[in-house]
Design an enzyme around this catalytic site. Sequence first.
Site, PDB file in Angstrom:
ATOM      1  CG  HIS A   1     -28.074 -26.367 -62.797  1.00 24.20           C
ATOM      2  ND1 HIS A   1     -26.783 -25.900 -62.819  1.00 24.20           N
ATOM      3  CD2 HIS A   1     -28.569 -25.992 -61.590  1.00 24.20           C
ATOM      4  CE1 HIS A   1     -26.516 -25.266 -61.686  1.00 24.20           C
ATOM      5  NE2 HIS A   1     -27.576 -25.320 -60.920  1.00 24.20           N
TER       6      HIS A   1
ATOM      7  NE  ARG B   1     -30.815 -22.138 -61.160  1.00 22.58           N
ATOM      8  CZ  ARG B   1     -29.922 -22.405 -60.219  1.00 22.58           C
ATOM      9  NH1 ARG B   1     -28.876 -21.625 -60.032  1.00 22.58           N
ATOM     10  NH2 ARG B   1     -30.048 -23.463 -59.440  1.00 22.58           N
TER      11      ARG B   1
ATOM     12  CG  ASP C   1     -25.548 -20.802 -53.942  1.00 23.45           C
ATOM     13  OD1 ASP C   1     -25.504 -19.887 -54.788  1.00 23.45           O
ATOM     14  OD2 ASP C   1     -24.900 -21.854 -54.045  1.00 23.45           O
TER      15      ASP C   1
ATOM     16  CG  ASP D   1     -17.534 -28.220 -59.682  1.00 21.11           C
ATOM     17  OD1 ASP D   1     -18.737 -28.244 -59.385  1.00 21.11           O
ATOM     18  OD2 ASP D   1     -16.952 -29.185 -60.225  1.00 21.11           O
TER      19      ASP D   1
ATOM     20  CD  GLU E   1     -22.469 -27.631 -52.548  1.00 23.91           C
ATOM     21  OE1 GLU E   1     -21.440 -27.296 -53.173  1.00 23.91           O
ATOM     22  OE2 GLU E   1     -23.595 -27.155 -52.775  1.00 23.91           O
TER      23      GLU E   1
HETATM   24  C1  LIG Z   1     -28.431 -23.819 -55.657  1.00 23.66           C
HETATM   25  C2  LIG Z   1     -27.517 -23.040 -56.547  1.00 23.66           C
HETATM   26  O1  LIG Z   1     -28.241 -22.061 -57.236  1.00 23.66           O
HETATM   27  C3  LIG Z   1     -26.785 -23.899 -57.551  1.00 23.66           C
HETATM   28  O2  LIG Z   1     -27.715 -24.624 -58.320  1.00 23.66           O
HETATM   29  C4  LIG Z   1     -25.814 -24.846 -56.895  1.00 23.66           C
HETATM   30  C5  LIG Z   1     -24.721 -24.109 -56.212  1.00 23.66           C
HETATM   31  O3  LIG Z   1     -24.369 -23.003 -56.548  1.00 23.66           O
HETATM   32  C6  LIG Z   1     -24.054 -24.734 -55.061  1.00 23.66           C
HETATM   33  O4  LIG Z   1     -24.312 -25.898 -54.792  1.00 23.66           O
HETATM   34  O5  LIG Z   1     -23.250 -24.065 -54.438  1.00 23.66           O
HETATM   35 MG    MG Z   2     -23.034 -22.065 -55.027  1.00 24.85          MG
END
Ligand SMILES: C[C@H](O)[C@H](O)CC(=O)C(=O)O
Ligand code: MG
Length: 394
Positions: free
Chosen positions: A22, A48, A214, A291, A338
């Site tokens: 970010h 953000r 998301d 994560d 992802e």
């Molecule tokens: C896009 C989402 O707000 C965030 O930046 C990333 C995320 O939550 C995701 O990849 O899952």
């Molecule tokens: Mg997410």
Amino acid sequence: MTMPTIKHVRAFTVRGGGADYHDQQGYHWIDDHIATPMARYPEYRQSRQSFGINVLGTLVVEIEASDGTVGFAVTTAGEIGAYIVEKHLARFLEGRPVTEIEKIWDQMYFSTQYYGRKGVVLNTISGVDLALWDLLGKIRDEPVHAMIGGPVRDELTFYATGARPDLAKGLGFVGGKLPLHHGPAEGVEGLKKNLEEIAEMRSRVGDDFWLMLDCWMSLDLDYATRLAKGAGEFGLKWIEEALSPDDYWGYAALRKAVPAGMLVTTGEHEATRWGFRMLLEMGCCDIIQPDVGWCGGLTELIKISALADAHGALVVPHGSSVYSYHFVVTRTNSPFAEFLMMAPEADKVVPMFTPLLLDEPVPVNGRIRTSALDKPGFGVRLNPDCTLVRPYAR
Ligand SMILES: C[C@H](O)[C@H](O)CC(=O)C(=O)O
Ligand SMILES: [Mg+2]
């Protein structure tokens, strides 16, 4: 073979992308009016970064063994993480055999439990754990995936997260995950705009391409239910992180309320086997999304994943680049991965942790061959052009 011992642990910070993805400059879709829990305050709605999403920055943990081999890993924890590594965690590593990964994890977790358990402390522990796996792989001359069971497939398949699922389709991804743009504070108008965006994207990508949403913790149960029901007709595959990560009860209720066939996913801001046990035992979601750089690292993810498997839940890690790839390729209950689109317009594939890592594999036609991961450790190098700072050098 006599295993080397750990000689020295070092912690660095670095700004501008990397693990803190970010932390971007200039226009970027990832900071363009995305719904967040802070969007209830109009002054923090457009960006953000305005409320500090990028304050941490990237932490780089380097571990040097007695034979001179150096392992490293990156995560989101910046200077706070560097402090914790140098002042607290290093004592549990230095002088120990490089193979003591399980014991070191246990000591890192329980020694910090009184101020840790989740968040930046677990991000930091994850970074140290991943650096240890990288080091062990380099010493053994093996990729990390080979040390945790070996691949169960020949290639990884990816969906893309970004503002342009339509472009992601052209790039060969199996699906696209849109960020939600308008939160509950933007009222019925915002809800309509959200649904219009999903409808528009569905018309661009056709019926068969996966489309996901998301919500980055931004909603309440009522809004999330109305959004999910409205999005049902556009074939949304899943609604992600709709609620606060602490609202296990809300997630369990949402899962019962969404239209048939729509999945509920969450977990990128959850940590440890105990956090994921709550999500799984309370029936909060269909897919958990730890994560690897935040949930406790690879050592903890292996436990989380076994628990998920026993609950019939899939594990599709959030982001985490090579740390995710080496794991996903070894697990049957992680059927795809992802890829976060880090190009500012989400129109091309650039490495997820750009510019910090060299040799970071990227999907080609939405896929990475397992053979691309066949390098010692996690198979990546630090980019010497990135300026590392060591704030708490010992
Ligand atoms: C896009 C989402 O707000 C965030 O930046 C990333 C995320 O939550 C995701 O990849 O899952
Ligand atoms: Mg997410």
